[in-house]
Write a protein that holds these residues in place. Structure first.
Motif, PDB file in Angstrom:
ATOM      1  N   ALA A 282       0.822  -1.205   0.000  1.00 51.72           N
ATOM      2  CA  ALA A 282       0.000   0.000   0.000  1.00 51.72           C
ATOM      3  C   ALA A 282       0.854   1.252   0.000  1.00 51.72           C
ATOM      4  CB  ALA A 282      -0.911   0.004   1.215  1.00 51.72           C
ATOM      5  N   ALA A 283       2.054   1.128   0.589  1.00 49.87           N
ATOM      6  CA  ALA A 283       2.900   2.318   0.687  1.00 49.87           C
ATOM      7  C   ALA A 283       3.759   2.517  -0.549  1.00 49.87           C
ATOM      8  CB  ALA A 283       3.797   2.211   1.896  1.00 49.87           C
TER       9      ALA A 283
ATOM     10  N   ALA B 242       8.907  -2.140  -0.792  1.00 52.44           N
ATOM     11  CA  ALA B 242       7.901  -2.938  -1.502  1.00 52.44           C
ATOM     12  C   ALA B 242       8.040  -2.770  -3.008  1.00 52.44           C
ATOM     13  CB  ALA B 242       6.504  -2.518  -1.050  1.00 52.44           C
ATOM     14  N   SER B 243       8.483  -1.577  -3.448  1.00 48.85           N
ATOM     15  CA  SER B 243       8.573  -1.325  -4.895  1.00 48.85           C
ATOM     16  C   SER B 243       9.758  -2.062  -5.512  1.00 48.85           C
ATOM     17  CB  SER B 243       8.692   0.176  -5.159  1.00 48.85           C
ATOM     18  OG  SER B 243       9.893   0.652  -4.591  1.00 48.85           O
ATOM     19  N   GLU B 244      10.835  -2.296  -4.719  1.00 44.11           N
ATOM     20  CA  GLU B 244      12.006  -3.008  -5.256  1.00 44.11           C
ATOM     21  C   GLU B 244      12.024  -4.474  -4.842  1.00 44.11           C
ATOM     22  OE1 GLU B 244      15.492   0.288  -5.645  1.00 44.11           O
ATOM     23  OE2 GLU B 244      14.776  -0.089  -3.638  1.00 44.11           O
ATOM     24  N   GLY B 245      11.181  -4.831  -3.878  1.00 44.11           N
ATOM     25  CA  GLY B 245      11.085  -6.237  -3.471  1.00 44.11           C
ATOM     26  C   GLY B 245      12.223  -6.691  -2.580  1.00 44.11           C
ATOM     27  N   TYR B 246      12.597  -5.846  -1.603  1.00 42.21           N
ATOM     28  CA  TYR B 246      13.674  -6.214  -0.685  1.00 42.21           C
ATOM     29  C   TYR B 246      13.261  -5.986   0.767  1.00 42.21           C
ATOM     30  CZ  TYR B 246      17.164  -6.986  -4.283  1.00 42.21           C
ATOM     31  OH  TYR B 246      17.857  -7.501  -5.340  1.00 42.21           O
ATOM     32  N   LEU B 247      13.744  -6.890   1.630  1.00 37.79           N
ATOM     33  CA  LEU B 247      13.613  -6.707   3.071  1.00 37.79           C
ATOM     34  C   LEU B 247      15.012  -6.770   3.663  1.00 37.79           C
ATOM     35  CD1 LEU B 247      11.204  -8.346   5.596  1.00 37.79           C
ATOM     36  CD2 LEU B 247      13.637  -8.576   5.959  1.00 37.79           C
ATOM     37  N   TRP B 248      15.380  -5.720   4.403  1.00 42.67           N
ATOM     38  CA  TRP B 248      16.687  -5.682   5.036  1.00 42.67           C
ATOM     39  C   TRP B 248      16.544  -5.586   6.550  1.00 42.67           C
ATOM     40  CZ3 TRP B 248      15.612  -2.065   1.049  1.00 42.67           C
ATOM     41  CH2 TRP B 248      16.334  -2.217  -0.140  1.00 42.67           C
ATOM     42  N   SER B 249      17.572  -6.032   7.244  1.00 41.92           N
ATOM     43  CA  SER B 249      17.681  -5.628   8.649  1.00 41.92           C
ATOM     44  C   SER B 249      18.744  -4.542   8.672  1.00 41.92           C
ATOM     45  CB  SER B 249      18.074  -6.812   9.539  1.00 41.92           C
ATOM     46  OG  SER B 249      19.361  -7.261   9.220  1.00 41.92           O
TER      47      SER B 249
ATOM     48  N   LEU C 266      18.100   5.050  -1.526  1.00 40.96           N
ATOM     49  CA  LEU C 266      17.966   5.082  -0.066  1.00 40.96           C
ATOM     50  C   LEU C 266      16.908   6.103   0.339  1.00 40.96           C
ATOM     51  CD1 LEU C 266      21.765   5.019   0.882  1.00 40.96           C
ATOM     52  CD2 LEU C 266      20.188   3.101   0.876  1.00 40.96           C
ATOM     53  N   TYR C 267      16.272   5.868   1.472  1.00 40.90           N
ATOM     54  CA  TYR C 267      15.251   6.770   2.030  1.00 40.90           C
ATOM     55  C   TYR C 267      14.103   6.995   1.034  1.00 40.90           C
ATOM     56  CZ  TYR C 267      18.989   7.612   5.369  1.00 40.90           C
ATOM     57  OH  TYR C 267      19.986   7.446   6.305  1.00 40.90           O
ATOM     58  N   SER C 268      13.797   5.958   0.284  1.00 39.49           N
ATOM     59  CA  SER C 268      12.764   6.065  -0.749  1.00 39.49           C
ATOM     60  C   SER C 268      11.384   6.227  -0.117  1.00 39.49           C
ATOM     61  CB  SER C 268      12.794   4.782  -1.600  1.00 39.49           C
ATOM     62  OG  SER C 268      11.575   4.580  -2.239  1.00 39.49           O
ATOM     63  N   SER C 269      10.475   6.841  -0.854  1.00 39.16           N
ATOM     64  CA  SER C 269       9.104   7.013  -0.343  1.00 39.16           C
ATOM     65  C   SER C 269       8.384   5.669  -0.254  1.00 39.16           C
ATOM     66  CB  SER C 269       8.322   7.963  -1.256  1.00 39.16           C
ATOM     67  OG  SER C 269       8.342   7.455  -2.582  1.00 39.16           O
ATOM     68  N   SER C 270       8.951   4.642  -0.914  1.00 34.87           N
ATOM     69  CA  SER C 270       8.304   3.316  -0.829  1.00 34.87           C
ATOM     70  C   SER C 270       8.893   2.466   0.303  1.00 34.87           C
ATOM     71  CB  SER C 270       8.443   2.562  -2.156  1.00 34.87           C
ATOM     72  OG  SER C 270       9.759   2.068  -2.299  1.00 34.87           O
ATOM     73  N   TRP C 271       9.817   3.038   1.062  1.00 33.18           N
ATOM     74  CA  TRP C 271      10.366   2.309   2.214  1.00 33.18           C
ATOM     75  C   TRP C 271       9.343   2.270   3.338  1.00 33.18           C
ATOM     76  CZ3 TRP C 271      16.154   3.283   3.796  1.00 33.18           C
ATOM     77  CH2 TRP C 271      16.996   2.736   2.820  1.00 33.18           C
ATOM     78  N   ILE C 272       9.280   1.137   4.009  1.00 35.49           N
ATOM     79  CA  ILE C 272       8.416   0.993   5.170  1.00 35.49           C
ATOM     80  C   ILE C 272       9.279   0.410   6.283  1.00 35.49           C
ATOM     81  CG2 ILE C 272       6.243   0.058   6.023  1.00 35.49           C
ATOM     82  CD1 ILE C 272       6.261  -0.754   2.722  1.00 35.49           C
TER      83      ILE C 272
END
Length: 698
Positions: free
Chosen positions: A28-29, A392-399, A376-382
């Motif tokens: 959604a984000a 969500a837009s690039e399809g990555y999950l990081w710690s 970095l610091y993209s508006s699609s970061w959650i």
């Protein structure tokens, strides 16, 4: 990124940012634009934050594929076509993704596995949650549980164990036990309360509910093995009196996290309550298991704009989207106390997260392309707590991770640097490196700074030794049986013991011989002083290092004083070292004998110690000094001399015993009972038969 203030005239509606809805569609984000990205990046050198090297890669959010995040299992769900064309579940810990299909029964609102991935729960409507068992040999049939409260809508659900689940509705919470074999649920407890939104902290099993019209009265509930406890509710102080009676506290401005073992509610206040203060701040409320929740810390951001929060390694990280930088706060470091709360400034200057390259996916022939820099610091970061960032837009999950090496050059106050490093998980090698640096040019510190650092290290070391001692005492007295919760103290990386300092810092420092010898000795004595101050028994190898350094610089008068005034504590290894120094400093022999007498050491034991250290001549001198040389075993000394692989030493010892034989028996030869035949043969091989002593007659 999540967490931004409303613009003029805007409503701060809940759920405006995806991080606000745990377990809800992260996708959604993806399209939510964050206006006004800052041009000027205060990047600077030394990025102290980084995205993990091995992220979870999943299918990007798109009209067909919905992406969800489960904060308890730290898993991403990619749900295609409502699950009909496949669901793929991936987590940072589990490298093997779970793939399955399920019937498309409508739009999925929320999807999560129970702890242990045995039962899947899916919410498709506002009234019920569907369940599916993932237990071997269990039928793959869905079963459903409707919420008990009439006219209530389910806002979401949280798994609190492998078989316990909580439904959060707009009218309260319902706590269920799932019975997978019966394919049904049993209501354990429910509580009626008006709910605006909720938040879950899986690390502490606490659910936070926003209640009242303004939404700023928060009611926590704690869950443990089938029980639900209501903790004391508390009120979040809003920046100013609300103009109208509508929801004023959004979930995107609240986070829950465990910091230094305590649960905190973090409130991002965009405008300070005090008129003379500019910029936003993060207010920390300490939420204990028992007792009332209190405001304890305020973190000053000194800027406004769009923010997001993470907690990494007990540090509060605040990301600022407009400048594309982040800052960190450590609530253990000293702040400004105003009588009730501690006000903290950020520990280090703002820096961007370390640039990250996204590898190009595809066949081997194609992957030779250069990796693409990640926005970095993209508006699609959650962001999710404690340390998760999802694009969500690039399809990555990081710690998110903290890098300690760059901190060393950014925090120049060595005392503050040590306070900071000692609280970090992976600190040992960085601390030892800092210690080495402060003893070497060009960053050599003053003795007072070095003393401060040693004291901070030994304070931590002593705490561990005391905890270990208490634990041992309880175990030995048998009291541990009455306290099953008693655990052995964990040795963290902050425990820098004497062998660490000796191996990685002090022995290397003395070998380099860069520093003036007075400074070298002062540093060694400073470390010993610090150990003594904390009543930690000094290991003999540190004293040996002092003695060797003094000897190298011919500072025998200082050595004599150190021994005379017991600056160097008595020990057998130290006495042996002194005995070995006799040839270059004759008084060392008597000093060592005095030390051994003070230690009440048996003479034969002293000889054994010396021989084990290949101090054969020193052992012989010692035995002669106490008049025991006529009765000692020749073979023992000849064995030790041969092991030393020094032919002249062997010759000297062999000749000594020949002379003793001559004096005692009138013949230099060894008797069969002395078992020295192999040594006689060896002597002849090396020096020739003519070198054997001839009997002398009078």
């Amino acid at each position: 990124m999540s967490r931004e203030p409303p613009g003029p005239g805007e409503d701060e509606a809940p759920g405006a940012a995806a991080a606000a809805a745990p377990g809800a569609a992260a996708g959604a984000a993806a399209g939510a634009a964050a206006a006004g990205e800052g041009e000027g990046r205060a990047r600077g050198g030394g990025c102290y934050l980084a995205l993990c090297a091995r992220p979870v890669h999943f299918e990007k959010a798109n009209p067909v594929n919905c992406v969800f995040f489960d904060e308890a299992n730290k898993q991403v769900f990619a749900v295609r076509s409502g699950g009909a064309t496949g669901v793929v579940v991936k987590g940072l810990e589990d490298r093997n993704p779970i793939s399955f299909r399920m019937e498309d029964k409508g739009e999925v609102k929320c999807i999560k596995f129970s702890l242990g991935n045995k039962i899947l729960a899916v919410q498709r409507t506002l009234k019920s949650v569907d369940f599916l068992n993932f237990i071997p040999d269990s039928p793959q049939l869905e079963y459903t549980q409707e919420c008990k409260t009439k006219n209530a809508n389910i806002l979401g659900f949280c798994w609190t164990s492998s078989t316990e689940i909580v439904f959060i509705t707009d009218q309260g919470i319902e706590f269920y036990q799932v019975l997978p074999e019966k394919r049904s649920l049993k209501l354990l407890k429910n509580q009626s309360i008006n709910v605006n939104w909720y938040m879950y902290c899986p690390e502490s099993s606490v659910i936070l509910l926003s209640t009242t019209v303004l939404g700023n009265v928060l009611q926590p509930f704690y869950f443990k093995s089938g029980t639900m406890s209501k903790l004391s509710k508390f009120e979040i102080e809003l920046p100013a009196a609300p103009k109208s009676s509508k929801l004023s506290l959004s979930e995107r401005d609240i986070a829950m996290a465990t910091i230094y073992g305590q649960l905190y509610v973090l409130y991002l206040r965009h405008h300070s309550r005090t008129s003379n203060s500019t910029g936003a701040e993060v207010v920390l409320y300490h939420l204990p298991r028992e007792g009332s929740c209190k405001k304890t810390h305020i973190l000053k951001l000194n800027r406004t704009g769009k923010f997001a929060l993470n907690v990494v390694d007990n540090l509060v990280v605040v990301h600022h989207q407009d400048t594309e930088t982040s800052v960190i706060f450590d609530i253990k470091l000293k702040g400004e106390f105003d009588g009730s709360t501690t006000i903290h400034q950020f520990v280090l200057p703002p820096r961007s997260i370390q640039p990250y390259q996204i590898p190009v996916a595809g066949p081997a022939s194609v992957t030779s392309q250069a990796p693409v820099p990640c926005k970095l610091y993209s508006s699609s970061w959650i962001v999710f707590q404690p340390d998760i960032i999802i694009s969500a837009s690039e399809g990555y999950l990081w710690s998110l991770q903290v890098k300690l090496e760059p901190v060393v050059n950014l925090l120049l106050d060595k005392g503050k640097l040590m306070d900071f490093l000692l609280q970090r998980k992976e600190c040992k090698m960085v601390i030892l490196s800092v210690c080495s640096q402060m003893l070497s040019e060009p960053e050599r510190g003053s003795l007072s700074v070095i003393a401060t650092v040693f004291d901070k290290l030994n304070h931590e070391y002593k705490k561990y030794l005391e905890a270990e001692q208490s634990y041992t005492m309880v175990v030995e007295t048998g009291l541990s049986r009455s306290n099953p919760l008693l655990k052995r103290p964990v040795r963290t990386q902050a425990v820098i013991d004497q062998s660490d300092m000796y191996t990685h810092v002090l022995s290397v420092f003395t070998e380099k011989k860069e520093a003036p010898h007075k400074f070298t000795i002062a540093v060694l004595m400073e470390y010993i002083r610090s150990l003594n101050q904390f009543q930690i028994a000094v290991q003999h190898y540190l004293y040996e290092l002092v003695i060797k350094t003094l000897v190298q610089h011919n500072l025998f008068y200082m050595l004599h004083q150190f021994l005379q005034y017991h600056v160097l504590s008595d020990s057998k290894p130290l006495a042996c070292l002194l005995l070995s120094l006799e040839s270059i400093y004759p008084p060392a022999h008597q000093l060592s004998l005095d030390m051994l007498k003070r230690l009440s050491t048996a003479n034969d034991e002293i000889v054994e110690v010396l021989l084990s250290k290949h101090q054969v001549l020193a052992a012989l001198r010692f035995i002669r000094g106490i008049g025991g040389h006529d009765s000692i075993s020749a073979r023992k000394f000849l064995d030790a001399a041969k092991q030393a692989e020094d032919e002249m030493l062997f010759y000297t010892i062999f000749r000594f015993f020949e002379q003793r034989n001559q004096r005692l028996r009138g013949n230099p030869s060894f008797t069969p009972g002395e078992h020295c035949e192999e040594h006689v043969t060896f002597f002849k091989q090396v020096f020739g038969e003519q070198a054997l002593m001839k009997p002398t007659t009078f």
